[in-house]
Design a protein around this motif. Structure first.
Motif, short mmCIF file in Angstrom:
data_model
loop_
_atom_site.label_atom_id
_atom_site.label_comp_id
_atom_site.label_asym_id
_atom_site.label_seq_id
_atom_site.Cartn_x
_atom_site.Cartn_y
_atom_site.Cartn_z
N ALA A 5 25.13 41.88 48.80
CA ALA A 5 25.66 41.75 47.44
C ALA A 5 26.81 42.73 47.21
O ALA A 5 27.79 42.40 46.53
N ASP A 6 26.71 43.92 47.81
CA ASP A 6 27.78 44.91 47.67
C ASP A 6 29.07 44.42 48.32
O ASP A 6 30.16 44.58 47.77
N GLU A 7 28.93 43.82 49.49
CA GLU A 7 30.10 43.32 50.21
C GLU A 7 30.74 42.15 49.45
O GLU A 7 31.96 42.07 49.35
N ILE A 8 29.92 41.26 48.92
CA ILE A 8 30.44 40.15 48.12
C ILE A 8 31.16 40.68 46.89
O ILE A 8 32.25 40.21 46.55
N GLY A 9 30.58 41.67 46.25
CA GLY A 9 31.21 42.30 45.08
C GLY A 9 32.56 42.91 45.44
O GLY A 9 33.53 42.79 44.69
N ARG A 10 32.64 43.54 46.62
CA ARG A 10 33.90 44.14 47.07
C ARG A 10 34.96 43.06 47.30
O ARG A 10 36.10 43.21 46.90
N ILE A 11 34.56 41.95 47.93
CA ILE A 11 35.50 40.86 48.20
C ILE A 11 35.99 40.25 46.89
O ILE A 11 37.20 40.02 46.72
N GLU A 12 35.08 39.97 45.98
CA GLU A 12 35.49 39.39 44.69
C GLU A 12 36.38 40.34 43.91
O GLU A 12 37.33 39.91 43.25
N LYS A 13 36.11 41.64 43.99
CA LYS A 13 36.96 42.63 43.32
C LYS A 13 38.35 42.63 43.93
O LYS A 13 39.36 42.69 43.22
N GLN A 14 38.42 42.51 45.26
CA GLN A 14 39.71 42.46 45.94
C GLN A 14 40.50 41.23 45.52
O GLN A 14 41.70 41.31 45.26
N TRP A 15 39.83 40.07 45.42
CA TRP A 15 40.50 38.84 44.97
C TRP A 15 41.02 39.01 43.55
O TRP A 15 42.12 38.58 43.22
N SER A 16 40.22 39.63 42.71
CA SER A 16 40.60 39.84 41.31
C SER A 16 41.80 40.78 41.21
O SER A 16 42.74 40.54 40.44
N GLU A 17 41.79 41.85 41.98
CA GLU A 17 42.91 42.79 41.97
C GLU A 17 44.19 42.14 42.49
O GLU A 17 45.28 42.39 41.97
N SER A 18 44.06 41.29 43.50
CA SER A 18 45.20 40.56 44.02
C SER A 18 45.79 39.64 42.96
O SER A 18 47.01 39.54 42.80
N ALA A 19 44.90 38.96 42.22
CA ALA A 19 45.34 38.08 41.13
C ALA A 19 46.08 38.88 40.07
O ALA A 19 47.14 38.46 39.58
N GLN A 20 45.54 40.03 39.71
CA GLN A 20 46.17 40.89 38.70
C GLN A 20 47.57 41.31 39.14
O GLN A 20 48.51 41.32 38.35
N ALA A 21 47.72 41.63 40.44
CA ALA A 21 49.03 42.04 40.97
C ALA A 21 50.02 40.87 40.92
O ALA A 21 51.18 41.07 40.55
N GLN A 22 49.56 39.67 41.26
CA GLN A 22 50.44 38.50 41.20
C GLN A 22 50.90 38.25 39.77
O GLN A 22 52.08 37.98 39.52
#
Length: 147
Positions: free
Chosen positions: A55-72
């Protein structure tokens, strides 16, 4: 002509061209631009095609996707500011991209949806689907498709 234009982006080069066109149209019309990035959730079941992760790893991946979206979206806001176009960045978490685009357009009272189409045909379209086709089919507001 239009007061609010929604542009959907996936970060691809083709999508960036759609953003550029939407910005030009918004500047011409004096419209507000709503920049949308739909972020998927990580598949949680083996049958959805996921690799078993904690669950921690999934949370990290989803957070990374979200941060990438915010940067775009931040880069789109910067481009809009340079053209004196009011811009609102919106990130939506959903697996149903076309539904999220339509729902966001309704929620923000967009009068036009601008998006790119990769123009896939045949088996690629069947396997990969077409979010653009779904938006065209189900949207009750005009859709401008760019290739």
């Amino acid at each position: 002509m239009y007061a609010r234009i929604l542009v959907a982006t996936d970060g691809s080069n083709l999508s960036k061209k759609a953003v550029t066109s939407a910005l030009q149209l918004a500047a011409t019309c004096g419209a507000e631009l709503i920049a949308l990035k739909v972020v998927p959730r990580y598949p949680s079941a083996y049958f959805e095609g996921s690799i078993p992760l904690s669950a921690d790893e999934i949370g990290r991946i989803e957070k990374q996707w979200s941060e990438s979206a915010q940067a775009q979206l931040a880069s789109i806001e910067k481009l809009a500011k340079a053209k004196s176009v009011a811009c609102k960045a919106v990130t939506v978490k959903s697996d149903a991209v076309s539904d999220a685009i339509i729902a966001t357009a309704k929620k923000h009272k967009a009068e036009l949806i601008v998006m790119a189409s990769h123009g896939r045909k045949g088996i690629k379209r069947l396997l990969l689907g077409s979010e653009t086709q779904q938006v065209l089919t189900h949207s009750h507001i005009p859709v401008l498709v760019l290739r």
